[in-house]
Design a protein around this motif. Structure first.
Motif, short mmCIF file in Angstrom:
data_model
loop_
_atom_site.label_atom_id
_atom_site.label_comp_id
_atom_site.label_asym_id
_atom_site.label_seq_id
_atom_site.Cartn_x
_atom_site.Cartn_y
_atom_site.Cartn_z
N ALA A 113 17.98 43.39 51.69
CA ALA A 113 17.48 43.00 53.00
C ALA A 113 16.84 41.63 53.04
N PHE A 114 16.57 41.02 51.86
CA PHE A 114 15.80 39.79 51.82
C PHE A 114 16.64 38.55 51.53
N LEU A 115 17.92 38.70 51.29
CA LEU A 115 18.72 37.58 50.79
C LEU A 115 18.86 36.42 51.77
N GLN A 116 18.68 36.68 53.06
CA GLN A 116 18.74 35.59 54.03
C GLN A 116 17.38 35.25 54.62
N LEU A 117 16.33 35.68 53.91
CA LEU A 117 14.98 35.25 54.25
C LEU A 117 14.58 34.11 53.32
N THR A 118 13.63 33.30 53.75
CA THR A 118 13.06 32.32 52.85
C THR A 118 12.18 33.03 51.83
N ARG A 119 11.81 32.33 50.78
CA ARG A 119 10.92 32.95 49.79
C ARG A 119 9.56 33.31 50.41
N LEU A 120 9.05 32.44 51.25
CA LEU A 120 7.78 32.75 51.91
C LEU A 120 7.92 33.97 52.81
N GLU A 123 7.85 37.07 50.63
CA GLU A 123 6.50 37.38 50.18
C GLU A 123 5.68 38.02 51.30
N ARG A 124 5.81 37.49 52.50
CA ARG A 124 5.10 38.07 53.64
C ARG A 124 5.60 39.48 53.92
N ALA A 125 6.91 39.68 53.84
CA ALA A 125 7.48 41.01 54.09
C ALA A 125 6.97 42.02 53.08
N LEU A 126 6.88 41.63 51.82
CA LEU A 126 6.37 42.54 50.80
C LEU A 126 4.93 42.94 51.09
N GLY A 127 4.13 42.01 51.54
CA GLY A 127 2.76 42.33 51.90
C GLY A 127 2.67 43.30 53.06
N ARG A 128 3.53 43.11 54.05
CA ARG A 128 3.53 44.01 55.21
C ARG A 128 4.01 45.40 54.81
N ILE A 129 5.03 45.46 53.94
CA ILE A 129 5.53 46.76 53.47
C ILE A 129 4.44 47.51 52.73
N VAL A 174 6.18 41.64 43.98
CA VAL A 174 5.89 43.02 44.40
C VAL A 174 4.48 43.40 43.95
N ARG A 175 4.12 43.05 42.72
CA ARG A 175 2.76 43.33 42.25
C ARG A 175 1.72 42.55 43.06
N ALA A 176 2.03 41.30 43.37
CA ALA A 176 1.09 40.48 44.13
C ALA A 176 0.84 41.06 45.52
N ALA A 177 1.79 41.81 46.03
CA ALA A 177 1.62 42.45 47.34
C ALA A 177 0.71 43.67 47.26
N GLY A 178 0.34 44.08 46.04
CA GLY A 178 -0.57 45.20 45.89
C GLY A 178 0.10 46.49 45.46
N LEU A 179 1.35 46.41 45.00
CA LEU A 179 2.09 47.59 44.58
C LEU A 179 2.22 47.63 43.06
N GLU A 180 2.33 48.82 42.51
CA GLU A 180 2.52 49.03 41.08
C GLU A 180 4.02 49.18 40.80
#
Length: 210
Positions: A113-120, A123-129, A174-180
């Motif tokens: 789902a992320f391949l056509q998103l920018t890196r930023l 990262e934002r999407a991972l935080g929201r998830i 993924v870890r930086a977003a707060g997930l293990e």
């Protein structure tokens, strides 16, 4: 090759059912779904980001009795998914804009789902998830790992631009977003359609502490 398509919606509206024909059952996606089926409680709420045609992920999860909502930016993919998997709910939405209440999902899937998103944006999407997941909730991410940013590629006869991360760097985010991160798995995959090149797929499995 057609002229460059600038959005994921345009790309997947154009490809439609051809995507499932080429990429229908990818081993790492099947592995991700099996992992979720092994740990989810009955009738769990599952969010499938970039749900595509609805198969196999949403279909398999819904068949097991889970309450699946799929979101996809492509109107054509949502149409196909609603037809093929009527027991799940599908919504046309852009992940970057879609909103959900915090802590409401037992699991979130994001398969390519992320391949056509920018890196930023990734990262934002991972935080929201991470925010959307309930404590103890599971996250399954599958992508094509690569150290590339805004690189033009040919994909099923269409020229698109893709961005990704090496597998280790994506796991770090993924870890930086707060997930293990609970596990990773990589496997080569050869699509079953001319014009689709073999590629590496990686699964990153994670959980929200709590």
């Amino acid at each position: 090759m057609s002229e460059e398509l600038t959005t994921a919606a345009e790309l997947f509206d154009a490809i439609g059912a051809g995507y499932e024909e080429a990429f229908g059952r990818r081993p790492v996606v099947d592995a991700a779904v099996r992992e979720l089926l092994a740990v989810l409680p009955p009738a769990a709420r599952v969010l499938d980001i970039g749900s595509g045609t609805g198969r196999p992920a949403a279909a398999d999860l819904a068949a097991a009795g889970h309450r699946v909502t799929g979101i996809d930016v492509s109107a054509e993919m949502v149409r196909i998914a609603r037809e093929q998997v009527p027991e799940a709910e599908f919504v046309q939405a852009d992940l970057r804009e879609w909103e959900s209440e915090p802590g409401t999902w037992a699991a979130v899937c994001a398969f390519f789902a992320f391949l056509q998103l920018t890196r930023l944006e990734t990262e934002r999407a991972l935080g929201r998830i991470a925010d959307w997941l309930a404590p103890g909730g599971r996250f399954a991410l599958v992508t094509v790992p690569a150290d590339v940013e805004d690189v033009p590629v040919d994909f099923l006869g269409h020229s698109i631009r893709v961005t990704s991360f090496p597998a280790d760097a994506l796991a770090d985010r993924v870890r930086a977003a707060g997930l293990e991160v609970t596990g990773t798995r990589a496997e080569a995959f050869a699509p079953g359609k001319p014009g689709a090149e073999p590629e590496e797929h990686v699964l990153i499995s994670a959980r929200k502490p709590g």
